[in-house]
Write an enzyme that holds these catalytic residues in place. Structure first.
Site, PDB file in Angstrom:
ATOM      1  N   LYS A  70       0.816  -1.213   0.000  1.00 38.40           N
ATOM      2  CA  LYS A  70       0.000   0.000   0.000  1.00 38.40           C
ATOM      3  C   LYS A  70       0.850   1.264   0.000  1.00 38.40           C
ATOM      4  O   LYS A  70       0.437   2.298  -0.516  1.00 38.40           O
ATOM      5  CB  LYS A  70      -0.949  -0.013   1.188  1.00 38.40           C
ATOM      6  CG  LYS A  70      -2.070  -1.025   1.027  1.00 38.40           C
ATOM      7  CD  LYS A  70      -3.096  -0.932   2.141  1.00 38.40           C
ATOM      8  CE  LYS A  70      -4.353  -1.715   1.814  1.00 38.40           C
ATOM      9  NZ  LYS A  70      -4.124  -3.176   1.849  1.00 38.40           N
TER      10      LYS A  70
ATOM     11  N   GLU B  18     -10.947   6.338   2.445  1.00 40.37           N
ATOM     12  CA  GLU B  18     -11.825   5.467   3.212  1.00 40.37           C
ATOM     13  C   GLU B  18     -11.036   4.203   3.506  1.00 40.37           C
ATOM     14  O   GLU B  18     -10.084   3.867   2.790  1.00 40.37           O
ATOM     15  CB  GLU B  18     -13.103   5.184   2.441  1.00 40.37           C
ATOM     16  CG  GLU B  18     -13.116   3.932   1.619  1.00 40.37           C
ATOM     17  CD  GLU B  18     -12.122   3.937   0.482  1.00 40.37           C
ATOM     18  OE1 GLU B  18     -11.470   2.893   0.298  1.00 40.37           O
ATOM     19  OE2 GLU B  18     -11.975   4.952  -0.215  1.00 40.37           O
TER      20      GLU B  18
ATOM     21  N   SER C  96       2.294  -9.694  -0.405  1.00 45.22           N
ATOM     22  CA  SER C  96       1.846  -8.299  -0.441  1.00 45.22           C
ATOM     23  C   SER C  96       2.049  -7.567   0.879  1.00 45.22           C
ATOM     24  O   SER C  96       2.210  -6.350   0.893  1.00 45.22           O
ATOM     25  CB  SER C  96       0.374  -8.241  -0.855  1.00 45.22           C
ATOM     26  OG  SER C  96      -0.410  -9.099  -0.043  1.00 45.22           O
TER      27      SER C  96
HETATM   28  C1  LIG Z   1      -4.921  -4.240   1.273  1.00 49.65           C
HETATM   29  C2  LIG Z   1      -4.179  -5.475   1.105  1.00 49.65           C
HETATM   30  C3  LIG Z   1      -4.461  -6.376   0.046  1.00 49.65           C
HETATM   31  C4  LIG Z   1      -5.599  -6.210  -0.917  1.00 49.65           C
HETATM   32  O1  LIG Z   1      -5.499  -5.142  -1.795  1.00 49.65           O
HETATM   33  P1  LIG Z   1      -5.154  -5.306  -3.350  1.00 49.65           P
HETATM   34  O2  LIG Z   1      -5.550  -3.973  -3.893  1.00 49.65           O
HETATM   35  O3  LIG Z   1      -5.959  -6.427  -3.908  1.00 49.65           O
HETATM   36  O4  LIG Z   1      -3.708  -5.551  -3.450  1.00 49.65           O
HETATM   37  C5  LIG Z   1      -3.654  -7.491  -0.101  1.00 49.65           C
HETATM   38  N1  LIG Z   1      -2.634  -7.752   0.761  1.00 49.65           N
HETATM   39  C6  LIG Z   1      -2.361  -6.922   1.787  1.00 49.65           C
HETATM   40  C7  LIG Z   1      -1.239  -7.278   2.709  1.00 49.65           C
HETATM   41  C8  LIG Z   1      -3.111  -5.767   2.001  1.00 49.65           C
HETATM   42  O5  LIG Z   1      -2.816  -4.965   3.030  1.00 49.65           O
END
Ligand SMILES: *Cc1c(COP(=O)(O)O)cnc(C)c1O
Length: 408
Positions: A86, A108, A376
């Site tokens: 993010k 949001e 992620s």
């Molecule tokens: C917010 C989040 C996601 C989901 O968001 P995408 O827009 O689909 O990437 C995935 N993994 C983590 C660790 C997150 O914080």
């Protein structure tokens, strides 16, 4: 993408007339930045000095031996500042806000991760910051609310509707309409009206660019497959984008929740429950009933618990370029446990969805195939959920003691 922000049948900008001028200004500034090589250098510079770019590509030697098939690599987006990919999006949008000369950002948030990331960016750039959050989520996500407030953001609990994410989205749009002269809406994923899907993908595409260079350096060739979890779709688009024109298999993994048959999931593309519709400013596959009412979604991972999905991914699905799968809550906890034990890294519950499918596929793949799993985010934020799933008695005793301390 065409000039009206459509990817095949999906995307567009379904917005109130009053927002046209501000969306046009944003599109113009974004296109100018995208065409200015100095801007990408500025972006890379802030991401390497304030976050942790380039994030490592870690060879998962023990998992590779365990499954006995393809060579498994993990892309470490968990090592970004605030613990997930993010940061790429919010810092990039922060630079655009500076260029536009605006002084206030709004966002949001459901689980709170995007709220924390946005509040962090605002603190760093000196912007005023307001975060909209459903009242139910404010209570559920107290630690994230605590940090947003420490970072100087005003957190506004939304008390209308079902008091969750979708209600917070409506309130954020309402705020933007009344304050667009000085305010930018920091959308958190590759969804929403054009230009957001394109813009968020642009910032996140740094993930795939790095994977490409790192795989060449480590193995002298491109990966055969890339796996990413799909909430709104931003980390998946970030990991996939650089490879769209290469012979690389791309696999997006959605939240299968309690199982696709149970109806309690958040799978818009891998299940048969998604329908094409228009909501929240764009056209895509939504989980909605025949009246267009949004369904309730479920996932053990709060970040994947969303009714819509990136229009770019809907198009890539229709074109057969990306394969979509779903992982159940139980499979996710198992894959997460194995990864922690074998490699000493802690994937977020969201990221663990990608690990599930990679682990299903890896054993049958040739030993010289390379697969990359996009981690992620980091999972230590998920301690409450994970400890619950493990049904750990000493953890329960700890929570009970804390509750007694507060009540004393
Ligand atoms: C917010 C989040 C996601 C989901 O968001 P995408 O827009 O689909 O990437 C995935 N993994 C983590 C660790 C997150 O914080």
């Amino acid at each position: 993408m065409n000039d009206r922000g459509y990817y095949g049948r999906f995307g567009g900008a379904y917005i109130p007339e009053i927002l046209y001028a501000t969306i046009e200004e944003l599109t113009a500034v974004f296109e100018a930045c995208r065409n200015d090589p100095a801007f990408w250098e500025e972006y890379k510079n802030i991401m390497s000095t304030y976050s942790c770019r380039p994030t490592p590509l870690t060879f998962a030697e023990n998992l590779t031996a365990h499954f006995g098939g393809a060579r498994i690599y993990i892309k470490r987006e968990d090592l970004n500042h605030t613990g997930a990919h993010k940061a790429n999006n919010v810092m990039g949008q922060g630079l655009l806000v500076k260029r536009m000369g605006k002084t206030r950002v709004i966002a949001e948030t459901g689980a709170g991760q995007h709220g924390v990331a946005t509040a962090t960016m605002a603190a760093r750039f000196g912007f005023d910051c307001t975060i909209y959050m459903g009242e139910v989520d404010v209570v559920r996500q107290r630690p994230n609310v605590f940090w947003m407030e420490r970072l100087g953001a005003e957190v506004i609990p939304v008390r209308v509707g079902t008091r969750i994410l979708k209600d917070a989205i409506n309130e954020a749009f309402r705020d933007w309409v009344s304050n667009m002269d000085d305010t930018h809406y920091v959308l958190g994923t590759a969804c929403g009206p054009h230009p957001f899907p394109e813009m968020v993908t642009y910032f996140q595409s740094i993930i795939g660019e790095e994977i490409k260079m790192q795989a060449m350096a480590a193995e002298g060739k491109l990966p055969n497959r890339i796996y990413a979890c799909v909430g709104g779709g931003s980390n998946a688009m970030g990991a996939f984008h650089a490879f769209l024109d290469n012979p690389v298999d791309l696999i997006g993994v959605e939240a299968g929740g309690r199982g696709l048959e149970s109806g309690r999931h958040a799978s818009r593309l891998a299940s048969k429950d998604g329908n094409i519709g228009v909501a929240q400013g764009y056209k895509t596959f939504f989980l909605q009933n025949s009246d267009g009412q949004m369904k309730e979604t479920h996932s053990v991972a709060a970040g994947l618990d969303y009714v819509g999905v990136s229009p770019i991914l809907s198009d890539l699905k229709e074109r057969g370029r990306v394969r979509f799968e779903a992982a159940t809550d139980k499979e996710v906890i198992d894959a997460m446990s194995l990864t922690i034990r074998k490699e000493g890294v802690i994937p977020a519950l969201e990221s663990a969805h990608a690990f599930v499918q990679a682990f299903k596929d890896a054993p049958a793949l040739p030993k010289d195939d390379i697969i990359v799993i996009n981690q992620s985010g980091r999972g230590d934020k998920d301690i409450f959920t994970i400890a619950d799933a493990f049904d750990d008695p000493s953890w329960k005793a700890f929570i009970k003691t804390k509750a007694e301390e507060y009540n004393a």
